[in-house]
Design a protein around this motif. Structure first.
Motif, short mmCIF file in Angstrom:
data_model
loop_
_atom_site.label_atom_id
_atom_site.label_comp_id
_atom_site.label_asym_id
_atom_site.label_seq_id
_atom_site.Cartn_x
_atom_site.Cartn_y
_atom_site.Cartn_z
N UNK A 5 0.84 -1.19 0.00
CA UNK A 5 0.00 0.00 0.00
C UNK A 5 0.88 1.24 0.00
N UNK A 6 0.65 2.13 -0.95
CA UNK A 6 1.42 3.36 -1.07
C UNK A 6 0.48 4.55 -0.94
N UNK A 7 0.87 5.53 -0.14
CA UNK A 7 0.08 6.74 0.01
C UNK A 7 0.73 7.86 -0.79
N UNK A 8 0.23 8.08 -1.97
CA UNK A 8 0.78 9.11 -2.86
C UNK A 8 0.55 10.50 -2.24
N UNK A 9 1.61 11.29 -2.20
CA UNK A 9 1.49 12.67 -1.73
C UNK A 9 1.34 12.83 -0.23
N UNK A 10 1.65 11.78 0.53
CA UNK A 10 1.47 11.84 1.98
C UNK A 10 2.75 12.30 2.66
N UNK A 11 2.59 13.16 3.67
CA UNK A 11 3.70 13.59 4.51
C UNK A 11 3.22 13.56 5.95
N UNK A 12 3.91 12.88 6.85
CA UNK A 12 3.44 12.77 8.24
C UNK A 12 3.32 14.10 8.96
N UNK A 13 4.00 15.13 8.47
CA UNK A 13 3.93 16.44 9.11
C UNK A 13 2.76 17.28 8.63
N UNK A 14 1.97 16.77 7.69
CA UNK A 14 0.85 17.55 7.16
C UNK A 14 -0.17 17.90 8.24
N UNK A 15 -0.32 17.04 9.24
CA UNK A 15 -1.27 17.32 10.30
C UNK A 15 -0.85 18.57 11.09
N UNK A 98 -0.98 14.37 -14.79
CA UNK A 98 -1.67 15.36 -13.97
C UNK A 98 -2.95 14.79 -13.37
N UNK A 99 -3.79 14.22 -14.20
CA UNK A 99 -5.08 13.72 -13.74
C UNK A 99 -4.93 12.46 -12.89
N UNK A 100 -4.12 11.53 -13.33
CA UNK A 100 -3.98 10.27 -12.63
C UNK A 100 -3.36 10.46 -11.25
N UNK A 101 -2.32 11.29 -11.16
CA UNK A 101 -1.68 11.53 -9.86
C UNK A 101 -2.63 12.21 -8.89
N UNK A 102 -3.43 13.17 -9.38
CA UNK A 102 -4.41 13.82 -8.51
C UNK A 102 -5.36 12.80 -7.91
N UNK A 103 -5.82 11.86 -8.72
CA UNK A 103 -6.73 10.83 -8.22
C UNK A 103 -6.02 9.88 -7.26
N UNK A 104 -4.79 9.53 -7.56
CA UNK A 104 -4.03 8.67 -6.65
C UNK A 104 -3.83 9.34 -5.30
N UNK A 105 -3.56 10.63 -5.31
CA UNK A 105 -3.41 11.38 -4.06
C UNK A 105 -4.72 11.38 -3.28
N UNK A 106 -5.83 11.62 -3.98
CA UNK A 106 -7.14 11.63 -3.32
C UNK A 106 -7.44 10.27 -2.71
N UNK A 107 -7.19 9.21 -3.45
CA UNK A 107 -7.45 7.85 -2.97
C UNK A 107 -6.53 7.47 -1.82
N UNK A 108 -5.40 8.16 -1.70
CA UNK A 108 -4.46 7.91 -0.61
C UNK A 108 -4.80 8.68 0.65
N UNK A 109 -5.81 9.55 0.57
CA UNK A 109 -6.16 10.35 1.73
C UNK A 109 -5.17 11.45 2.02
N UNK A 110 -4.41 11.86 1.02
CA UNK A 110 -3.41 12.92 1.18
C UNK A 110 -4.03 14.28 0.82
N UNK A 111 -3.37 15.38 1.20
CA UNK A 111 -3.97 16.70 1.00
C UNK A 111 -4.16 17.07 -0.47
N UNK A 112 -5.28 17.70 -0.75
CA UNK A 112 -5.54 18.34 -2.02
C UNK A 112 -5.86 19.80 -1.73
N UNK A 113 -5.51 20.66 -2.67
CA UNK A 113 -5.71 22.09 -2.52
C UNK A 113 -6.75 22.56 -3.53
N UNK A 114 -7.73 23.30 -3.05
CA UNK A 114 -8.76 23.84 -3.93
C UNK A 114 -8.56 25.35 -4.07
#
Length: 307
Positions: A5-15, A98-114
């Motif tokens: 299991x890989x969490x794309x775009x995850x950083x433990x310090x994001x919290x 661009x599109x695929x990585x954004x979805x992978x990040x979302x599915x990983x529960x990592x931050x997205x910016x709007x």
């Protein structure tokens, strides 16, 4: 051995970097940067100037960089955005990574910016390297479902050839597209930004492309891919936050067939931990085995545990 299991775009310090207090500072910094940009100051000068004032981390600076622009550019992007209803009128041209990585990040529960332009962006960063992960197949399935829902006639994915594993990803796109029942092609090009910047009917969140292309679709945000709810405040059109993945969770939970007393404890445990992707896999497993029912009760009981 189970699949890694890989969490794309995850950083433990994001919290810490995107806590409520940090978010308030980032929102204030956004307003200040945009104010300066609207008065002719250069982005490369303004961003470090404001970020140094607030002592932002590199991760926070990246979030600002990907979400702030001048009001003129925001308005131009909004005007060139095409209605999704017109996606069926011809071929669409997709910024693949661009599109695929954004979805992978979302599915990983990592931050997205709007951003104020209504575009959702990730903090993963490509940096010339890419590898297929356990979320890639799911991301491609979401893309296929959305293209079918929009009755798209054909799609061409553009991938940057110099990026590692671009050929492997291209083959996977073609393989998955056999289930989409529409013509799909993949183009490996030296620089996808350069190609797509000159085109119409583009799917991307890349600011460089959005500022130059004739027309674009906000596919990731507006149709099927809105994977969660970025936290919002009454006085803001956007806010930094963690992707709750609420929509995806509801989608699966509402399909669950039977209810079991231990379910709520399991959902709380997963929703309140860093193992959100495993939680999604657990829900899918429950759906396949048809052990649970009354998904709405489960969701309403545990939703407060979802970040």
């Amino acid at each position: 051995m189970g699949k890694k299991t890989t969490r794309r775009g995850f950083d433990p310090n994001d919290f810490r970097w995107f806590s409520d207090e940090a978010v308030e500072k980032l929102k204030k910094a956004q307003d200040e940067i945009q104010w300066l940009l609207d008065r002719g100051y250069k982005f490369d000068t303004v961003l470090p100037f404001v970020s140094n004032h607030y002592l932002f981390s590199a991760r926070q600076r990246l979030a600002l960089q990907r979400s702030v622009s001048s009001s003129v550019k925001f308005e131009k992007r909004k005007k060139s955005m095409l209605p999704l209803e017109t996606a069926k009128d011809g071929c669409i041209y997709i910024d693949g990574f661009n599109l695929i990585i954004t979805l992978e990040v979302a599915l990983s529960g990592s931050p997205l910016i709007l951003g104020r332009d209504g575009v959702m962006r990730d903090l993963a960063g490509l940096r010339g390297t890419y590898r297929i992960i356990d979320k890639t197949d799911t991301a491609l399935k979401l893309i296929g479902k959305s293209l079918n829902a929009l009755s798209v006639q054909a799609a061409i994915f553009y991938l940057d050839a110099p990026v590692s594993n671009s050929g492997r990803l291209g083959r996977k796109i073609i393989e998955c597209s056999y289930d989409w029942n529409i013509p799909v092609d993949v183009e490996l090009v030296p620089n996808a930004d350069t190609v797509l910047s000159k085109m119409n009917r583009v799917v991307t969140s890349d600011a460089i492309i959005l500022d130059s292309c004739t027309g674009w679709f906000n596919l990731a945000r507006n149709h099927g891919f809105n994977p969660g709810s970025l936290c919002k405040t009454k006085n803001s059109n956007y806010r930094f936050g963690f992707t709750a993945l609420t929509d995806i969770i509801k989608k699966y939970i509402f399909k669950i067939k039977k209810f079991h007393a231990s379910t709520l404890h399991e959902l709380k445990q997963y929703c309140n931990s860093e193992h959100l992707p495993e939680f999604l896999e657990m829900v899918e497993t429950m759906e396949r085995t048809q052990k649970y029912s009354n998904g709405e009760i489960i969701y309403n009981s545990c939703k407060r545990y979802i970040v």
